[in-house]
Scaffold this active site. Structure first.
Site, PDB file in Angstrom:
ATOM      1  N   GLU A   1     -57.837  59.035  32.053  1.00  0.00           N
ATOM      2  CA  GLU A   1     -57.363  57.706  31.331  1.00  0.00           C
ATOM      3  C   GLU A   1     -57.989  56.413  31.939  1.00  0.00           C
ATOM      4  O   GLU A   1     -56.982  55.630  32.042  1.00  0.00           O
ATOM      5  CB  GLU A   1     -56.083  57.658  31.369  1.00  0.00           C
ATOM      6  CG  GLU A   1     -55.233  58.768  30.432  1.00  0.00           C
ATOM      7  CD  GLU A   1     -55.496  58.884  28.930  1.00  0.00           C
ATOM      8  OE1 GLU A   1     -56.244  57.945  28.581  1.00  0.00           O
ATOM      9  OE2 GLU A   1     -54.893  60.010  28.343  1.00  0.00           O
ATOM     10  N   GLY A   2     -59.062  56.560  32.594  1.00  0.00           N
ATOM     11  CA  GLY A   2     -59.701  55.510  33.357  1.00  0.00           C
ATOM     12  C   GLY A   2     -59.591  55.373  34.843  1.00  0.00           C
ATOM     13  O   GLY A   2     -58.447  55.216  35.066  1.00  0.00           O
TER      14      GLY A   2
END
Length: 758
Positions: free
Chosen positions: A454-455
């Site tokens: 997620e990043g």
């Protein structure tokens, strides 16, 4: 005198007469502003515009409304959600043997898979009209947290269908026909979803996705059909090896202009059955030894009808915006839940272990070196739960706070990493021996997964938190950028002029307030509460002013270069993050009724937040390229220097006492930690040993007194000590039996696994 009056009148005319101001001030500033604006890709622009500004906007403006923070409703589980947690979740956890799942089978048992499907664990976000549970974000978060204290592999398996993926995207963007087709089958578990975004050449840079979909017409089911010919190669896709339906992100092009004049349509998301001709599910990955399904998928020249695009043809090219708008589910619910689980588990088990484990005749919790690490575990665990509930609560308020969830993702996963490292240090040899008796190892091994997805955390800290926050949370910058991008130059100038006046007044006000609050050390700032936490509100308001002013000066001086000064940006992001973290702690303290037992945890956490803010500001001042500006900023914000200090040892010891003493505080700190009732369950075994040792210490008091008085021998084996105590009638036979039973529990709790062969 007359000269000064003339100057003031001239300034009043220039600033007060709109046409003159626009010509002589606004227009040159407008041209300069356009020059310094950093270049922005389409994906960056869509990410910047996605989501909502929430409490982060208050923190960035320089004057947070603390009463507004207090007025946010406390997130609570409904009766139905609490019943599910108490029953279905507890039943599931009792079925799990995480060592067998992770080390032996490398998969969930068939009965666990079936129970998850039958009881709607994959359908927490799906509305009841489609057969789902329709639980709140706080319920989703709480359930995943509880499960993750038992098994990371099972928790990830459950959280993915309830996070960013087909279900979430269908709910927000799907056509009614798509919802009717897919949601009931996702709800009852007959369909298992996965979502494929990441590939070998595209991770954080989604704009670099090489996977392509070409609009074309082709025969499908015996008819000429408008559709897309897809070629993709994806990896790291959770649930892909068992998925029956594939969500796919790709770049869509229309070279023959079958849809209109646009040829480069952009990133698009489609939903494809994995049984569809040409869809390939490849090999399985092995993410840090965890047992949840994760693997590859690929396809070449796979034709799908155009209406398989999520949302239909109208949503062609809108895939990236769809994804970033839904990121809050992963960043705000799922990953914070996994991180918080580490806190609940580590604080419960480590506080028990330091009481049960003895060295040199003392519980190791008495040693200050252990207390230092244990206090960090306790404080971080308290903060994680505060952040989890407030962030998930925002999503339940129908807010999608992009910056806040990025803060939560980065800092909560990093706190989890710190917690598990400290826990490993304290447990020492017990922590590194794999086997059914090790409750820390899989959490330790899985932390890098949360750090990465997620990043990746480096990206999140250096580019997203402040890079997005400075534009989205600032009261004027986003509007000024929109004015600069307006194709109607005259209207753009008018809009910019209106904003510029407000921006100048805002910046001037922050400068004056910063200097005043620096000179008075924030003593005159308002606080919404009396008592021990009032001082923190004053200091956080002061730091909010400092951030607002420093951010404005940074953007003015560095312009587009600030985007490339990632270390500067990261430190500014750290300040904003610590302000948010401190806010969640204060919010939790108020929501929980200002419990006296919470105060050591609150003091430790808030003093650490202020200390980290001071460190970030110091790094900012030391490394800001323009040295004159840096020194001026430092004087205005900290005229007497930076004097925030880390928590004192006394507070750390109070935190440790709250963790190791039986009672409400210890239970509240770790209330989501699963404690198995089975005799061989290691978490339950450690807890029973702890409870027994607390009772045994009371029995031992007269024995210790007799030893100090020289009436009993020291250093004897426990059995001989008990015999002597019985002969002197210091304890009863029942108490002697209790001591022997507790010693057996203690020995079992601190033991490790050994194997005849490996």
């Amino acid at each position: 005198m007359w000269f000064i009056i003339i100057i003031l009148v001239a300034l009043a005319i220039v600033l007060g007469v709109t046409d003159i101001r626009r010509q002589w001030i606004t227009a040159p500033v407008f041209r300069f502003f356009k020059k310094i604006l950093p270049p922005m890709s389409l994906t960056e622009k869509e990410a910047m515009e996605s989501g909502d500004v929430w409490w982060d906007g208050e923190l960035f403006c320089g004057k947070p409304d603390w009463q507004k923070l207090h007025n946010y409703p406390k997130p609570r589980l409904s009766h139905e959600e609490q019943d599910f947690l108490n029953n279905q979740v507890e039943t599931l956890l009792a079925m799990i043997d995480d060592y067998q799942i992770t080390q032996k089978d490398r998969d969930l048992p068939a009965d666990v898979w079936q129970y998850i499907k039958d009881h709607g664990f994959f359908a927490m976000i799906i509305p009841k009209k489609y057969g789902g549970l329709e639980f709140s974000a706080i319920a989703n978060s709480t359930i995943v947290t509880k499960i993750a204290t038992r098994s990371i592999s099972v928790a990830v398996t459950i959280m993915v269908p309830n996070s960013l993926g087909p279900g979430e995207l269908l709910l927000h963007y799907g056509t009614e026909a798509q919802k009717d087709q897919w949601l009931p089958r996702l709800a009852n578990g007959s369909e298992i979803p996965c979502f494929a975004l990441t590939g070998p050449e595209a991770g954080s840079d989604a704009g670099g996705i090489p996977d392509k979909g070409i609009v074309c017409e082709q025969q499908y089911n015996g008819e000429k059909t408008l559709g897309i010919r897809l070629t993709w190669n994806k990896r790291y896709i959770t649930l892909a090896p068992v998925a029956t339906v594939l969500g796919l992100a790709f770049k869509m092009v229309d070279p023959d202009k079958l849809l209109g004049d646009e040829q480069d349509i952009g990133i698009t998301c489609a939903l494809i059955p994995t049984s569809h001709e040409g869809v390939k599910i490849g090999d399985r990955h092995d993410p840090m030894g965890m047992a949840f399904m994760n693997g590859t998928t690929y396809g070449e020249d796979v034709f799908i009808p155009i209406d398989w695009i999520i949302g239909g043809q109208a949503y062609a090219g809108r895939g990236w915006r769809m994804l970033v708008e839904c990121l809050s589910a992963g960043r705000g619910i799922s990953l914070p839940a996994l991180s918080t689980a580490g806190g609940h588990m580590a604080s419960r088990m480590t506080s028990a272990y330091v009481y049960v484990r003895r060295q040199f005749g003392l519980s190791i919790g008495k040693f200050e070196g252990v207390q230092e690490a244990l206090a960090r575990i306790g404080s971080n665990s308290y903060v994680l739960e505060a952040m989890r509930t407030m962030t998930a609560g925002a999503i339940d308020l129908k807010v999608s706070p992009a910056v806040v969830t990025a803060i939560a993702k980065y800092h909560m996963t990093e706190m989890s990493r710190a917690i598990v490292n400290d826990s490993m240090d304290i447990h020492s040899g017990k922590a590194i021996q794999m086997g059914p008796k090790n409750y820390l190892a899989f959490g330790y091994m899985s932390v890098p997964i949360s750090i990465t997805v997620e990043g990746a955390n480096i990206l999140t800290r250096n580019l997203i938190i402040f890079g997005q926050g400075a534009i989205r949370c600032h009261p004027f910058v986003l509007g000024e950028m929109a004015a600069a991008a307006n194709p109607d130059a005259k209207q753009g100038l008018r809009d910019f002029d209106e904003l510029l006046v407000k921006h100048v007044l805002y910046a001037a006000g922050n400068k004056i307030a910063c200097l005043f609050q620096g000179l008075t050390v924030g003593r005159f700032n308002e606080t919404p509460v009396a008592g021990e936490t009032g001082k923190y509100y004053r200091q956080l308001t002061r730091m909010s002013r400092g951030l607002a002013f420093a951010a404005d000066v940074s953007m003015l001086v560095l312009g587009g270069g600030l985007k490339r000064k990632e270390m500067i940006s990261a430190r500014m992001g750290d300040i904003l993050s610590q302000l948010y973290i401190a806010s969640t702690v204060l919010k939790r303290y108020e929501d929980d009724g200002r419990q006296m037992s919470d105060l050591p945890f609150v003091h430790y956490a808030l003093q650490n937040c202020l200390y980290q803010i001071g460190k970030a500001f110091d790094g900012f001042f030391q490394n800001f390229p323009n040295r004159l500006v840096a020194r001026s900023l430092e004087f205005i914000i900290f005229p007497y220097g930076i004097h925030y200090q880390p928590p004192k040892d006394e507070i750390a010891q109070q935190v440790c006492e709250g963790m190791t003493k039986p009672g409400i505080m210890r239970d509240r700190l770790s209330h989501l930690c699963y404690l198995g009732e089975a005799e061989d369950d290691i978490t339950g075994s450690m807890e029973r040993a702890y409870e027994g040792m607390v009772e045994a210490d009371l029995i031992f008091k007269p024995i210790v007194a007799a030893q100090k008085a020289g009436e009993m021998d020291k250093g004897l084996p426990l059995a001989d000590t008990i015999t002597q105590a019985l002969s002197r009638k210091l304890i009863t036979q029942q108490q002697a039996d209790t001591l022997l039973a507790v010693e057996k529990l203690r020995w079992e709790a601190i033991s490790v696994d050994s194997f005849e062969t490996l």
